[in-house]
Structures are given as C-alpha cells and as structure tokens.
Design an enzyme around this catalytic site. Structure first.
Site, mmCIF file in Angstrom:
data_model
loop_
_atom_site.group_PDB
_atom_site.id
_atom_site.type_symbol
_atom_site.label_atom_id
_atom_site.label_comp_id
_atom_site.label_asym_id
_atom_site.label_seq_id
_atom_site.Cartn_x
_atom_site.Cartn_y
_atom_site.Cartn_z
ATOM 1 N N HIS A 169 29.942 57.668 -22.747
ATOM 2 C CA HIS A 169 30.415 56.630 -21.940
ATOM 3 C C HIS A 169 31.849 56.225 -22.967
ATOM 4 C CE1 HIS A 169 31.242 53.406 -19.303
ATOM 5 N NE2 HIS A 169 30.958 52.389 -20.173
HETATM 6 O O1 LIG Z 1 29.049 47.653 -15.431
HETATM 7 C C1 LIG Z 1 29.864 48.318 -15.520
HETATM 8 O O2 LIG Z 1 30.477 48.850 -14.517
HETATM 9 C C2 LIG Z 1 30.783 48.209 -16.908
HETATM 10 C C3 LIG Z 1 29.890 48.456 -18.008
HETATM 11 C C4 LIG Z 1 30.492 48.319 -19.342
HETATM 12 O O3 LIG Z 1 31.638 47.619 -19.187
HETATM 13 C C5 LIG Z 1 30.083 49.060 -20.538
HETATM 14 C C6 LIG Z 1 30.758 48.921 -21.614
HETATM 15 C C7 LIG Z 1 29.940 49.391 -22.860
HETATM 16 C C8 LIG Z 1 30.893 49.069 -23.954
HETATM 17 O O4 LIG Z 1 31.907 50.176 -24.011
HETATM 18 C C9 LIG Z 1 30.765 48.560 -25.072
HETATM 19 O O5 LIG Z 1 29.654 47.872 -25.114
HETATM 20 O O6 LIG Z 1 31.116 48.993 -26.314
#
Ligand SMILES: O=C(O)CCC(=O)/C=C/C=C(\O)C(=O)O
Length: 289
Positions: free
Chosen positions: A269
C-alpha cells in the site's frame, strides 16, 4: 545533497496556519520546502500516526531539486494539525482544508500527490475546484466504494481500525507488516517513530474512533462523478495492496478522462516508499512532460 535540500528536515520546514473554509475554523500544520513557479501539494494516508513527512520523506528531495515548491499538508485530525471529529465525508473535509490552505498561501493552482486517504481527498478537491488543479498523482486510493473482487473492509483497513481502538506496538507492527509487500524493510526505528507519533496525539486516535462510529463510510464513492475530471492523472498502485485493492485503480482509470495507471509488482500500500526511486522518476517525468 544540493543547496536546495541541505535544510530538508521536518523541523526546518514545519509551519502552522489558521484556516477558515466552509465549516472549518482550525489550525493546520504543513511542511513547506523548495522554490519554483509550480507547487506540488502532498496529502497523506489515514493510518494512526501518519503525517505528510511520515508518508513522503523518500520523495521530497528529487522534486525540490527539480525546482518545485513542495508542501505537505497534515489533514485535520492528524499530526500537529487540530483535532476534529468527522461525521460526514472525510474526503470533502480534507478537500475543504486544502482549499483553506491554498487560499491562505495565495496559491491559485497546484499539482496534487495523494496517498490512500490523500488520494480520495485529492479527487474530492479536483471535483469541487477543477480550475485549481494542474496534474494529479493518486496512489492506493482516489475514491471510496466497493472492490469487485475483495470484501470490504479489507484486512488492512480492519487492522488500521483495530490499531486506532487499541494503539499498542504489537498492533502497530501487525498493521505495518500488512502495509508493505516486503516487511523485512521495516526497521525498529520506523516502528518506534510511528508509535511516538501515534501516542503523542491521543485525541486524534479517539476522534477517529468517534468519527467511524458516526459514519462508517468516511470516504465518498466518487465513481459516478470521475468522468468530470479532465486533469492529467497518474494512478500508481501496488499489485499486492491489502488495504485498498488494485481494482479500485482500474475504476479510476476507466472513469477519469485523462488517466494512466502504473502497477508495481511486489508492492503493497506504500508505493511511494516501497519503490521510492522508480516512483520519483515516474512522477518527475509525469510533471515535466
Ligand atoms: O480507508 C481507506 O480507503 C483509506 C485508508 C488509508 O488512507 C490508509 C493509509 C495508511 C497510510 O498510508 C499511513 O498510515 O501511512
């Protein structure tokens, strides 16, 4: 390191500003660096302890060296920005905060790079303010709504929400190991920095849980409106994303008028961190041509 980047530290670039926009009246934290005729604003994801600096520290130097002003906005409810409970659309709330920031800094048009929640927010901003967008780079997000293949919430999002409710080092490690494809790249120092960020703002953690209870679908499904976006868009995804699955990227590609998609193999991700060098080259090429 060039003269432009020798002072690229979180502390040296840290700024605060008061914004009043729509129903928001709050203090925002941002990092501001580099100089140039074009400005790139980066929007971080929604994990506990996230911030612009935490998400994008591997991507700043090449953009600053290439002559861009780069701004990292910490969304309301994260890092050193004011706390907030969001009972409506988090994507729209962040888009309003961004509009307030741009107005405060007298920036008429910017390019946006958004990670996950940041990508959802960039799309919300582009829909509401088409004339203020140059180009868009969207990673691991861009719209809420369903995946065709993966049950939602995904395993990553369940771990993220669990971490907000129970912010321990073990839960953090469990979430971050699902974040990236190669968890051996995660260091104890990274875990500790992230834990410190998280625990320094207990109110943000509590407010996120309250927000989810008030509205479990924080991120608007903009699928039906994607065709309104004419700005050039580079969509970047990890094939192995266990938070926001790759087919959401395909929805964006089909929906937006002028989008292209790059999928990294062996990538979770956090494409901008996991494949930083190639990511940086692709993004620079996209902005410069
Ligand atoms: O729920 C969603 O669609 C978005 C989830 C989200 O924004 C997760 C991001 C996590 C990171 O990039 C972080 O914590 O750095």
């Amino acid at each position: 390191m060039t003269a432009q980047t020798h002072s690229l530290t979180e502390a040296a670039t840290s700024r605060l500003v008061r914004i009043r926009e729509a129903d928001l009246d709050l203090q925002l934290h941002y990092n501001d660096m580099g100089e140039g005729p074009e400005t790139i604003v980066m929007l971080h994801g929604s994990g506990p302890g996230a911030s612009g600096w935490a998400n994008f520290n591997r991507n700043l130097e090449p953009l600053v060296n290439a002559g861009y002003r780069v701004i990292l906005m910490d969304c309301p409810g994260w890092s050193k920005s004011d706390p907030i409970v969001c009972s409506g659309s988090r994507s729209d709330l962040n888009a309003n905060a961004l509009k307030g920031l741009l107005n405060a800094l007298n920036l008429e048009q910017v390019h946006l790079i958004g990670n996950s929640m940041g990508a959802h927010s960039a799309v919300a901003f582009a829909l509401a303010n088409p004339q203020r967008i140059g180009k868009l780079v969207l990673m691991g997000g861009g719209t809420g709504g369903p995946s065709q293949f993966v049950p939602m919430p995904t395993e990553g999002i369940k771990l993220l929400q669990g971490l907000y409710r129970d912010p321990t080092i073990n839960n953090l490690k469990q979430m971050m190991k699902v974040f990236v494809f190669d968890s051996s790249s995660l260091t104890e120092e990274l875990f500790q920095t992230r834990l410190d960020n998280m625990l320094s703002q207990q109110k943000h953690l509590d407010n996120f849980v309250k927000s989810l209870a008030a509205n479990p679908k924080q991120f608007t499904d903009y699928g039906p409106r994607l065709g309104e976006i004419a700005a050039p868009a580079l969509i970047i995804w990890g094939r192995d994303d266990r938070f926001v699955p790759m087919d959401v990227g395909l929805r964006l590609l089909w929906g937006m008028q002028n989008a292209e998609l790059h999928i990294f193999n062996r990538c979770g991700h956090w494409a901008q961190w996991e494949h930083a060098d190639k990511f940086n080259r692709m993004v620079l090429d996209f902005f410069q041509h």
